[in-house]
Every structure is written in C-alpha cells, then in structure tokens.
Design an enzyme around this catalytic site. Sequence first.
Site, PDB file in Angstrom:
ATOM      1  N   ASP A 165     -20.916  35.793 -45.811  1.00 52.35           N
ATOM      2  CA  ASP A 165     -21.049  34.764 -46.857  1.00 52.35           C
ATOM      3  C   ASP A 165     -20.071  34.969 -48.002  1.00 52.35           C
ATOM      4  OD1 ASP A 165     -22.098  32.415 -47.818  1.00 52.35           O
ATOM      5  OD2 ASP A 165     -23.812  33.340 -48.798  1.00 52.35           O
ATOM      6  N   LYS A 167     -17.388  34.021 -50.612  1.00 53.51           N
ATOM      7  CA  LYS A 167     -16.952  32.837 -51.347  1.00 53.51           C
ATOM      8  C   LYS A 167     -16.890  33.222 -52.824  1.00 53.51           C
ATOM      9  CE  LYS A 167     -21.716  31.040 -51.364  1.00 53.51           C
ATOM     10  NZ  LYS A 167     -22.564  29.881 -51.011  1.00 53.51           N
ATOM     11  N   ASN A 170     -20.034  34.230 -54.762  1.00 49.73           N
ATOM     12  CA  ASN A 170     -20.697  35.494 -54.454  1.00 49.73           C
ATOM     13  C   ASN A 170     -19.886  36.711 -54.873  1.00 49.73           C
ATOM     14  OD1 ASN A 170     -22.956  34.278 -53.429  1.00 49.73           O
ATOM     15  ND2 ASN A 170     -22.367  34.483 -51.285  1.00 49.73           N
ATOM     16  N   ASP A 183     -25.111  39.190 -53.189  1.00 46.34           N
ATOM     17  CA  ASP A 183     -25.861  38.311 -52.286  1.00 46.34           C
ATOM     18  C   ASP A 183     -25.694  38.711 -50.820  1.00 46.34           C
ATOM     19  OD1 ASP A 183     -27.258  36.335 -50.975  1.00 46.34           O
ATOM     20  OD2 ASP A 183     -26.573  34.745 -52.305  1.00 46.34           O
ATOM     21  N   THR A 201     -21.135  29.359 -45.291  1.00 43.67           N
ATOM     22  CA  THR A 201     -20.779  28.248 -46.155  1.00 43.67           C
ATOM     23  C   THR A 201     -19.802  27.360 -45.395  1.00 43.67           C
ATOM     24  OG1 THR A 201     -21.106  29.543 -48.152  1.00 43.67           O
ATOM     25  CG2 THR A 201     -19.606  27.676 -48.324  1.00 43.67           C
TER      26      THR A 201
END
Length: 373
Positions: A165, A167, A170, A183, A201
């Site tokens: 994840d 991005k 985060n 996260d 995502t």
Amino acid sequence: MSDEKLHKHYSDFENILKRAKKDFELKWKEDFKPNSKLSEFSILRTLGTGSFGRVVLVKRKSKEDELYAMKMMEKSHVVKTRQVQHTLSEIRIMDAVRFEFLVYLEYFFKDNVYLFLVMPFINGGEMFSHLREMKKFDETLAKFYASQVILAFEYLHFLGLVYRDLKPENILIDVDGYIKITDYGFCKKVDDQRTYTLCGTPEYLAPEIILSQGYNKSVDWWSLGILIYEMNAGFPPFYAREPMKIYEKIVSGRYQVPQHFSKALRDLIHNILQVDRSKRYGILKGGAKDVKGHEWFKSIDWEGILSRKVKPIYKPRVKGSDDSTNFEYYEEEPFRVSDKDEYSEEFASFNSDIVPIQRGPNSILRRSVAVTS
C-alpha cells in the site's frame, strides 16, 4: 557512491538485515497482549479519518511531553467487513518491525468498542500534503525519499513481508526531513509464497494484482516506480476517473513521460514499470541492487541515508514537538461508548498465531476512490 562503497554497503546492510530478521522472528513468536489503557492518555485532536476509523493526537498523562498518534478502530466495523484476522496481522506486524524508516507500535489496548494502536507522533505531516503544496518535487528530493523507501522495502522483504500500500498518503515526514512509512493494513507475511488478494490503491496496483495472477514482493517494486513518477510529476502515470479505466492503462503498461524528467529518471521508471515481471527491476537476479545501482541513484550515499547523516534539502515547518498544523483540521466527533464488551469472542485473544488471510473482500482506497473485490 563509488562501486567500492556500494559493495561495502551491500555487505554491511545484509548483516544488519540478518540480525533484524532474528529480532523480528523472536518478537513474532512472543505472546502478544495489551500493554496500556485509554485512561492513561489525554486526547488532544483528530489527525485523520478513514474507513478504518480515526487517528487522534494524544499525550501520555504520566509524561506530558510524550506525544503519540493513536489509531482507533471500531470492533464492529472490523467484524462486519470480515477483517478480524487481517487487523490482528496488522497489529502484530506493527509491533514486531523496527526500522529507521518505518512507524512501529508503542502501545496496544482495547475497550468495549474500539481497538487502539498507539504510535510515535510524526508531526511533519503526510508526504501527500507537501507534494500537493509544492506541485512536484525536484529530482534530488524525490531521490532522497525514494532511497529510504527502498531501504524499508529491503528490510520488509527480508523478513518475508510484502507491504502492498505504498502511496504519498502513507508516508510521513518527520521533523528532520526523513520519512516514516505508516499503515500496515495490507501488509502480509508471505515469505516465498504467492498471494492472490486484491488490495491496495487503484493508481498503484501492479498488473499481476489486477489480473489475479498471484504475486509476491514484485508488487512493492512496481509501486515504487509509481511513487517515483508521482513525486517527480505531481501525478501518477496511470490515471482516470473510473477505476476500470485505470486498470486498463496499468495492464497495457503505456504511460506518458513528462519532458522535464531526466534521461536517468526515464530509464529507471521504464525498468521498474515493466508489466512483464521477468524484466522488472527489483525482482531480477540482482534484486534491489539493480535499483540501488542505477544511474539515477549514483549520487546517493546509502550508508549516510541509513544512518540519517545526509542533510535533507527540505524540512517541514514545525514549531515544536506538539505542533500538529501539518495535519488537516477535522470536526471532532464524540467516541461511541458501550456498557457491553462488543464482539468479545472475536477479540478475546491476541497471543495466538495469526491465521493466513484468504482471498476475500478488501477495501481499496485512493483519496476519494473506493473499490472492493
């Protein structure tokens, strides 16, 4: 960095990773139990909200100078979305990891309604906010951030973890200008096995996730390529209003390169954003060395980054340890309370082995986009 220094870095870092894996595996096998309670903290303000619940800024009452970010997850939501084992895995991983560029768990506890995850407060805010304000990063700053992500991925992958994840939302930036990845909601211990879960995502999903081909750590290297592109361009390479359109573009592997990208940057992104995994940098025979040894990273002092001795060219505006102005303002809402311990059976024990997560419905979020599989 010279070839000789780079070779020494590889050797030294491998020894660090070997020791880290031993520490992680010992921690992973330990009984896991709550180690605090809500009454020990004073809640100051909300730092963020999401489908999981909210993150609030708190002070420890016994030590007023200690500030933390506390993630509150409503047990009813976790159960209804069938994420109990997923959430327990997230907590266990956050508790066991210890690396310079990763957020870790300080305290964990629960009450009748919520699960509470207490982490260090990184008050420089999200990379996403700084990227939005600056429009795009120059290549030197993007390279500085990317190098820390690479080291963090090497650490996680060596432990048998896939993050899934990455991005700007985060990635937190601390007061010194270095990053902390946060996260672990989609982080999973896979070791050398494949997993098939559709999660992440939309703009950052690797083709193999979309095509349900089964994947491992390859997806993290793909997301690194997306992040490097977005940091330098101000937007991701695959973008559309509808998620399905995004997926079509990703699977095709076709994207436009901004004219201001340097030749080395173009080449690096080309070699990472390879739909054909047999050609993707990061998972070839050379592993992370192919990425770290690329021309674009030639100026990076990997040892200096790891020891935080490289002076960042950008630092967030922070007035003090309790300054939370780098986070958006949210209307405060009352916490839900209950006289009954809700879902006591589902959350009765936190010291049993984590059951592997099977393919099932998982939320996929990107700012205002949500898709489920």
